[in-house]
Design a protein around this motif. Sequence first.
Motif, PDB file in Angstrom:
ATOM      1  N   GLU A 145     -15.074 -14.541 -21.217  1.00 31.39           N
ATOM      2  CA  GLU A 145     -14.291 -15.372 -20.306  1.00 31.39           C
ATOM      3  C   GLU A 145     -12.859 -14.851 -20.270  1.00 31.39           C
ATOM      4  N   SER A 146     -12.280 -14.799 -19.082  1.00 27.98           N
ATOM      5  CA  SER A 146     -10.871 -14.433 -18.932  1.00 27.98           C
ATOM      6  C   SER A 146     -10.128 -15.644 -18.387  1.00 27.98           C
ATOM      7  N   ARG A 147      -8.829 -15.711 -18.708  1.00 29.88           N
ATOM      8  CA  ARG A 147      -8.019 -16.841 -18.247  1.00 29.88           C
ATOM      9  C   ARG A 147      -6.656 -16.361 -17.774  1.00 29.88           C
ATOM     10  N   TYR A 148      -6.192 -16.982 -16.692  1.00 28.44           N
ATOM     11  CA  TYR A 148      -4.818 -16.824 -16.228  1.00 28.44           C
ATOM     12  C   TYR A 148      -4.102 -18.134 -16.553  1.00 28.44           C
ATOM     13  N   TYR A 149      -2.897 -18.005 -17.131  1.00 34.43           N
ATOM     14  CA  TYR A 149      -2.120 -19.177 -17.532  1.00 34.43           C
ATOM     15  C   TYR A 149      -0.797 -19.236 -16.772  1.00 34.43           C
ATOM     16  N   ASP A 150      -0.292 -20.463 -16.624  1.00 33.85           N
ATOM     17  CA  ASP A 150       1.043 -20.624 -16.053  1.00 33.85           C
ATOM     18  C   ASP A 150       2.082 -20.550 -17.164  1.00 33.85           C
ATOM     19  N   GLN A 151       3.324 -20.857 -16.839  1.00 32.89           N
ATOM     20  CA  GLN A 151       4.429 -20.729 -17.794  1.00 32.89           C
ATOM     21  C   GLN A 151       4.253 -21.621 -19.023  1.00 32.89           C
ATOM     22  N   GLY A 152       3.595 -22.780 -18.871  1.00 35.24           N
ATOM     23  CA  GLY A 152       3.372 -23.700 -19.987  1.00 35.24           C
ATOM     24  C   GLY A 152       2.022 -23.515 -20.659  1.00 35.24           C
ATOM     25  N   TYR A 153       1.362 -22.386 -20.441  1.00 32.19           N
ATOM     26  CA  TYR A 153       0.042 -22.050 -20.992  1.00 32.19           C
ATOM     27  C   TYR A 153      -1.062 -22.981 -20.489  1.00 32.19           C
ATOM     28  N   ASN A 154      -0.870 -23.568 -19.319  1.00 31.53           N
ATOM     29  CA  ASN A 154      -1.941 -24.327 -18.677  1.00 31.53           C
ATOM     30  C   ASN A 154      -2.823 -23.338 -17.921  1.00 31.53           C
ATOM     31  N   ILE A 155      -4.123 -23.580 -17.928  1.00 30.79           N
ATOM     32  CA  ILE A 155      -5.052 -22.662 -17.267  1.00 30.79           C
ATOM     33  C   ILE A 155      -4.906 -22.779 -15.749  1.00 30.79           C
ATOM     34  N   VAL A 156      -4.626 -21.648 -15.121  1.00 30.81           N
ATOM     35  CA  VAL A 156      -4.535 -21.552 -13.663  1.00 30.81           C
ATOM     36  C   VAL A 156      -5.887 -21.126 -13.085  1.00 30.81           C
ATOM     37  N   ASN A 157      -6.561 -20.235 -13.791  1.00 28.34           N
ATOM     38  CA  ASN A 157      -7.842 -19.709 -13.341  1.00 28.34           C
ATOM     39  C   ASN A 157      -8.617 -19.243 -14.566  1.00 28.34           C
ATOM     40  N   ARG A 158      -9.900 -19.488 -14.569  1.00 25.78           N
ATOM     41  CA  ARG A 158     -10.776 -18.965 -15.622  1.00 25.78           C
ATOM     42  C   ARG A 158     -12.024 -18.430 -14.952  1.00 25.78           C
ATOM     43  N   PHE A 159     -12.523 -17.317 -15.471  1.00 26.57           N
ATOM     44  CA  PHE A 159     -13.631 -16.646 -14.806  1.00 26.57           C
ATOM     45  C   PHE A 159     -14.354 -15.732 -15.783  1.00 26.57           C
ATOM     46  N   TRP A 160     -15.533 -15.282 -15.341  1.00 30.70           N
ATOM     47  CA  TRP A 160     -16.381 -14.394 -16.124  1.00 30.70           C
ATOM     48  C   TRP A 160     -16.665 -13.143 -15.309  1.00 30.70           C
ATOM     49  N   PRO A 161     -17.067 -12.064 -15.976  1.00 31.02           N
ATOM     50  CA  PRO A 161     -17.288 -10.804 -15.252  1.00 31.02           C
ATOM     51  C   PRO A 161     -18.296 -10.950 -14.109  1.00 31.02           C
ATOM     52  N   THR A 162     -17.944 -10.341 -12.990  1.00 31.91           N
ATOM     53  CA  THR A 162     -18.838 -10.309 -11.834  1.00 31.91           C
ATOM     54  C   THR A 162     -19.031  -8.876 -11.356  1.00 31.91           C
ATOM     55  N   GLY A 163     -18.222  -7.949 -11.853  1.00 32.88           N
ATOM     56  CA  GLY A 163     -18.383  -6.540 -11.496  1.00 32.88           C
ATOM     57  C   GLY A 163     -17.893  -6.210 -10.121  1.00 32.88           C
ATOM     58  N   ASP A 164     -18.761  -6.366  -9.130  1.00 34.97           N
ATOM     59  CA  ASP A 164     -18.404  -5.873  -7.801  1.00 34.97           C
ATOM     60  C   ASP A 164     -17.810  -6.928  -6.880  1.00 34.97           C
ATOM     61  N   ALA A 165     -17.534  -8.126  -7.361  1.00 39.06           N
ATOM     62  CA  ALA A 165     -16.912  -9.151  -6.514  1.00 39.06           C
ATOM     63  C   ALA A 165     -15.395  -9.056  -6.631  1.00 39.06           C
ATOM     64  N   ILE A 166     -14.713  -9.133  -5.496  1.00 35.99           N
ATOM     65  CA  ILE A 166     -13.253  -9.067  -5.455  1.00 35.99           C
ATOM     66  C   ILE A 166     -12.736 -10.466  -5.140  1.00 35.99           C
ATOM     67  N   PHE A 167     -11.770 -10.935  -5.930  1.00 36.64           N
ATOM     68  CA  PHE A 167     -11.233 -12.278  -5.763  1.00 36.64           C
ATOM     69  C   PHE A 167      -9.739 -12.226  -5.437  1.00 36.64           C
ATOM     70  N   ASP A 168      -9.291 -13.155  -4.593  1.00 36.43           N
ATOM     71  CA  ASP A 168      -7.871 -13.302  -4.292  1.00 36.43           C
ATOM     72  C   ASP A 168      -7.212 -14.146  -5.372  1.00 36.43           C
ATOM     73  N   GLN A 169      -5.937 -13.884  -5.627  1.00 39.28           N
ATOM     74  CA  GLN A 169      -5.199 -14.648  -6.632  1.00 39.28           C
ATOM     75  C   GLN A 169      -3.741 -14.766  -6.214  1.00 39.28           C
ATOM     76  N   ARG A 170      -3.200 -15.952  -6.332  1.00 38.10           N
ATOM     77  CA  ARG A 170      -1.765 -16.170  -6.111  1.00 38.10           C
ATOM     78  C   ARG A 170      -1.061 -15.862  -7.424  1.00 38.10           C
ATOM     79  N   TRP A 171      -0.331 -14.730  -7.476  1.00 40.56           N
ATOM     80  CA  TRP A 171       0.277 -14.264  -8.727  1.00 40.56           C
ATOM     81  C   TRP A 171       1.529 -15.032  -9.098  1.00 40.56           C
ATOM     82  N   ASP A 172       2.182 -15.684  -8.145  1.00 37.62           N
ATOM     83  CA  ASP A 172       3.415 -16.423  -8.455  1.00 37.62           C
ATOM     84  C   ASP A 172       3.228 -17.427  -9.585  1.00 37.62           C
ATOM     85  N   GLU A 173       2.054 -17.993  -9.697  1.00 40.24           N
ATOM     86  CA  GLU A 173       1.802 -19.037 -10.694  1.00 40.24           C
ATOM     87  C   GLU A 173       1.278 -18.489 -12.026  1.00 40.24           C
ATOM     88  N   VAL A 174       1.037 -17.190 -12.113  1.00 41.49           N
ATOM     89  CA  VAL A 174       0.472 -16.593 -13.333  1.00 41.49           C
ATOM     90  C   VAL A 174       1.592 -15.981 -14.176  1.00 41.49           C
TER      91      VAL A 174
END
Length: 181
Positions: A145-174
């Motif tokens: 499992e991978s996680r993206y956190y905000d400034q207060g270590y709150n989870i913004v996004n969590r995900f597992w490997p998918t290999g060939d799937a490409i996902f959009d992400q708003r980086w301002d909050e990470v």
Amino acid sequence: MRIVVTVGGYRRMRVKSSVFAVISAVVWLLAANLAVGSTQAQAAAPSNHQVGTYFIKLPPAPRGAHSAAALAPDATSPWIDPSVNTTENDPGDIVPCHSGVLCPAVWDPTTAKWKVFNLSRCALYKVFYWNDWGQYVDNQTGGVESRYYDQGYNIVNRFWPTGDAIFDQRWDEVYYIRNCF
């Protein structure tokens, strides 16, 4: 075991068989078929193909992004700590994300290119100047499992490997990335 084959009531031939012989023949046929099939698959793959590598087509520049000739002098290039291998790529380029790697793509306003970070080591990363929208591919192995956190270590996004799937992400909050949990 003996199998007797008769045709029209007359005994024509005797075939001595055993379960071992039948199984051996089936295994031999399957092995021969697999060998031919894998040779064909390898021949069809491009010479630079690596097993488990996925290729990402980078998106166009973000809306409102400046060209390299009109870059803002006060812009700062995105970076990460601890540092990782990165590549700079033009919009529309096709770049590899190798097996075992989390590959986030972040717009670099200082070069007007996408910066692709190759997170292959299990760690908690701190990101700097990751702005606007971008993309990521999780090509890690083992179902971590991978996680993206905000400034207060709150989870913004969590995900597992998918290999060939490409996902959009708003980086301002990470602010932090843990690529293996």
